[in-house]
Write an enzyme that holds these catalytic residues in place. Structure first.
Site, PDB file in Angstrom:
ATOM      1  N   GLU A 160       0.860  -1.192   0.000  1.00 35.47           N
ATOM      2  CA  GLU A 160       0.000   0.000   0.000  1.00 35.47           C
ATOM      3  C   GLU A 160       0.893   1.237   0.000  1.00 35.47           C
ATOM      4  O   GLU A 160       2.017   1.185   0.498  1.00 35.47           O
ATOM      5  CB  GLU A 160      -0.919  -0.010   1.231  1.00 35.47           C
ATOM      6  CG  GLU A 160      -0.215  -0.208   2.581  1.00 35.47           C
ATOM      7  CD  GLU A 160       0.396   1.038   3.170  1.00 35.47           C
ATOM      8  OE1 GLU A 160      -0.002   2.132   2.769  1.00 35.47           O
ATOM      9  OE2 GLU A 160       1.289   0.899   4.034  1.00 35.47           O
ATOM     10  N   CYS A 269       5.431   4.956   9.357  1.00 35.10           N
ATOM     11  CA  CYS A 269       6.125   4.258   8.263  1.00 35.10           C
ATOM     12  C   CYS A 269       7.607   4.611   8.130  1.00 35.10           C
ATOM     13  O   CYS A 269       8.452   3.725   8.250  1.00 35.10           O
ATOM     14  CB  CYS A 269       5.402   4.518   6.957  1.00 35.10           C
ATOM     15  SG  CYS A 269       3.752   3.832   6.938  1.00 35.10           S
TER      16      CYS A 269
HETATM   17  C1  UDX Z   1       4.254   7.656   4.207  1.00 31.98           C
HETATM   18  C2  UDX Z   1       4.267   7.488   2.696  1.00 31.98           C
HETATM   19  O1  UDX Z   1       4.101   8.778   2.088  1.00 31.98           O
HETATM   20  C3  UDX Z   1       3.187   6.523   2.238  1.00 31.98           C
HETATM   21  O2  UDX Z   1       3.259   6.330   0.836  1.00 31.98           O
HETATM   22  C4  UDX Z   1       3.374   5.184   2.953  1.00 31.98           C
HETATM   23  O3  UDX Z   1       2.404   4.256   2.580  1.00 31.98           O
HETATM   24  C5  UDX Z   1       3.367   5.415   4.465  1.00 31.98           C
HETATM   25  O4  UDX Z   1       4.370   6.386   4.815  1.00 31.98           O
HETATM   26  P1  UDX Z   1       2.832   9.058   5.952  1.00 31.98           P
HETATM   27  O5  UDX Z   1       3.675   8.443   7.020  1.00 31.98           O
HETATM   28  O6  UDX Z   1       1.352   9.103   6.162  1.00 31.98           O
HETATM   29  O7  UDX Z   1       3.044   8.304   4.568  1.00 31.98           O
HETATM   30  O8  UDX Z   1       3.287  10.564   5.782  1.00 31.98           O
HETATM   31  P2  UDX Z   1       4.079  11.493   4.766  1.00 31.98           P
HETATM   32  O9  UDX Z   1       3.185  12.544   4.270  1.00 31.98           O
HETATM   33  O10 UDX Z   1       4.804  10.739   3.739  1.00 31.98           O
HETATM   34  O11 UDX Z   1       5.124  12.212   5.766  1.00 31.98           O
HETATM   35  C6  UDX Z   1       5.984  11.485   6.624  1.00 31.98           C
HETATM   36  C7  UDX Z   1       6.808  12.424   7.466  1.00 31.98           C
HETATM   37  O12 UDX Z   1       7.714  13.170   6.667  1.00 31.98           O
HETATM   38  C8  UDX Z   1       5.997  13.464   8.247  1.00 31.98           C
HETATM   39  O13 UDX Z   1       6.494  13.570   9.553  1.00 31.98           O
HETATM   40  C9  UDX Z   1       6.212  14.761   7.476  1.00 31.98           C
HETATM   41  O14 UDX Z   1       6.115  15.906   8.292  1.00 31.98           O
HETATM   42  C10 UDX Z   1       7.645  14.556   6.980  1.00 31.98           C
HETATM   43  N1  UDX Z   1       7.943  15.350   5.766  1.00 31.98           N
HETATM   44  C11 UDX Z   1       7.297  15.070   4.600  1.00 31.98           C
HETATM   45  C12 UDX Z   1       8.929  16.335   5.809  1.00 31.98           C
HETATM   46  O15 UDX Z   1       9.544  16.586   6.861  1.00 31.98           O
HETATM   47  N2  UDX Z   1       9.219  17.034   4.659  1.00 31.98           N
HETATM   48  C13 UDX Z   1       8.580  16.814   3.480  1.00 31.98           C
HETATM   49  O16 UDX Z   1       8.908  17.478   2.492  1.00 31.98           O
HETATM   50  C14 UDX Z   1       7.592  15.789   3.447  1.00 31.98           C
END
Ligand code: UDX
Length: 446
Positions: A160, A269
């Site tokens: 996923e 994740c």
């Molecule tokens: C992630 C993946 O995007 C998704 O495809 C997978 O299935 C599960 O893990 P998620 O954990 O929901 O999803 O969040 P995501 O939006 O990817 O952000 C993860 C972390 O990275 C957050 O703490 C966010 O604040 C941080 N982040 C994200 C940054 O610090 N900078 C960015 O540019 C993007």
């Protein structure tokens, strides 16, 4: 017309439930199973056990096609396809804990009575799906499950890519679907079930699909760790990460996503999957230097705002501090590995008083996290940003919630003892903050 299947899904977390709703939305008969009574009870009353935008509406829309149960036996028995979406949490050494997965698989293997495709959706180390297949075959060979022995049972892997906060959008309009299957039969079933969804379907062997999942998450984590280090270097050199981001992301080979510098990545994740892939490599006597570095870099980055505060004030003891944003990202109530947690722990150890506010994550924080902290009695739960900022010596921002972004910064003067802001998400424009006479610290910005 597309064939409709009887589908069972083991695990009602945001992955299992959103996946189930996606299939129900396409007219398949879905039963979502979870061993947790409370979760199933809520779902049977139409209540979603976590916060996820749009998921209530999707449940309302397709409630006729989806059911919930604690005991999967009779549903597994009748299903054409069983998806396993139970959690694979972190062991102490960072490796994936597969006990829930194996428990679910065992129950499934005991229950199936006719031709059935078992599809692993949980993120698992490469080779796990093969092990599961062998385990089931062994059970059948030993004639433990007579009913299953006459039938065709195959195991596939279908990762996923659901992001919390946009999981409903991601299930309805995915960027791609990865089908990891080793037989024509399994490939065809998975292809059929995803047919109505218009996106690229990439078919590959099971091991490559398992690796794809880790490689995708680790690549994104690596990108964030990289931009955070470049941001730190910007601070040292007098460059501005916002210009640098614009400059590099105009190159289509680099792209413009996952390049926002901040206080580090959290969630269920990235932190878990990066560590699990490093551990998997170690077990295979291979040193995964890049991801190991990303894990280390992110651990440091999480404390970057705290370090800036200590540099400014030397001691934070007895200070009153506002915490704006607790969740690991906006549009979720999840606090798993949220950068706010390590900072709160450290600040409380220093003997500060905290006034915390998050528009959605407060209850989760109160019920599942706050109790673990030393000096937890020093936490005040504010009902608004204004209340959190009242009479504070400084404020930390850990989540870029809209309400925080839109907050009228002029009010900081009247609310706070002194307007000092440590912004871990680069929300505000430093020039505007300067004009407003707010002492503002962020990441890599001039
Ligand atoms: C992630 C993946 O995007 C998704 O495809 C997978 O299935 C599960 O893990 P998620 O954990 O929901 O999803 O969040 P995501 O939006 O990817 O952000 C993860 C972390 O990275 C957050 O703490 C966010 O604040 C941080 N982040 C994200 C940054 O610090 N900078 C960015 O540019 C993007």
């Amino acid at each position: 017309m597309n064939k409709k299947y009887k589908i069972a899904i083991a695990g009602c977390g945001y992955v299992g439930l959103t996946t189930g709703l996606g299939f129900a939305n396409n007219g398949h008969q879905v039963t979502c199973i979870d061993i947790n009574n409370k979760i199933i009870d809520k779902l049977n009353h139409g209540i979603i056990p976590f916060y996820e935008k749009g998921i209530d509406d999707l449940l309302l829309k397709c409630h006729e096609f989806i059911h919930f149960a604690t005991n999967g036996t009779s549903y597994y028995k009748d299903s054409d396809i069983i998806f396993v979406a139970v959690n694979t949490p972190e062991n102490m050494d960072g490796s994936a804990d597969l006990q829930y997965l194996y428990n679910a698989v065992e129950q499934i293997a005991c229950s199936i009575e006719h031709e059935c495709l078992i599809v692993i959706k949980s993120t698992v180390p490469v080779g796990t799906t093969d092990k599961i297949r062998k385990k089931i075959n062994m059970m059948i060979e030993k004639n433990l499950y007579k009913s299953a022995s006459k039938n065709h049972i195959e195991v596939a892997f279908n990762p996923e890519f659901l992001s919390q906060g946009s999981a409903v959008h991601d299930i309805l309009y995915p960027s791609r679907i990865i089908i990891g299957a080793d037989t024509k039969w399994a490939k065809e079933i998975l292809y059929n079930i995803y047919e109505p969804i218009t996106c690229e379907k990439i078919i590959m062997d099971v091991k490559s699909a398992e690796m794809t999942k880790y490689a995708a998450n680790c690549c994104l984590a690596l990108k964030i760790a990289y931009i955070n280090e470049i941001a730190d270097l910007c601070e040292i050199s007098g460059a501005d990460i916002r210009c640098v981001k614009e400059g590099i992301s105009s190159d289509p080979r680099i792209g413009n996503t996952y390049l926002n510098a901040g206080v580090g990545y959290g969630g269920s994740c990235f932190p878990k999957d990066t560590k699990a892939l490093v551990q998997y490599s170690n077990e295979n006597h291979f040193e995964l230097k890049t991801i190991k570095a990303a894990v280390e870099s992110n651990n440091m980055q999480i404390m970057s705002m705290y370090n800036k505060a200590v540099k400014k004030f030397h001691s934070l003891k007895e200070m009153k501090i506002a915490i704006l944003g607790l969740t690991f990202k906006p549009e979720t109530d999840d606090l798993k590995s949220a950068p706010s947690l390590k900072n709160i722990e450290k600040l409380l150890q220093e003997g500060v008083y905290l006034q915390v506010y998050d528009p959605i994550g407060m209850n989760n924080f109160k019920q599942n996290y706050a109790n673990q902290f030393i000096n937890k009695e020093n936490i005040f739960y504010a009902n608004s940003i204004d209340e959190a900022l009242k009479d504070t010596d400084m404020c930390f921002i850990f989540t870029e919630w809209d309400c925080i972004k839109k907050f009228d910064i002029q009010k900081m003067h009247e609310l706070m003892k002194q307007p000092v802001v440590f912004d871990g998400r680069n929300i505000f424009d430093p020039h505007r903050m300067k004009v407003e006479k707010i002492d503002y610290y962020c990441i890599g910005v001039k």
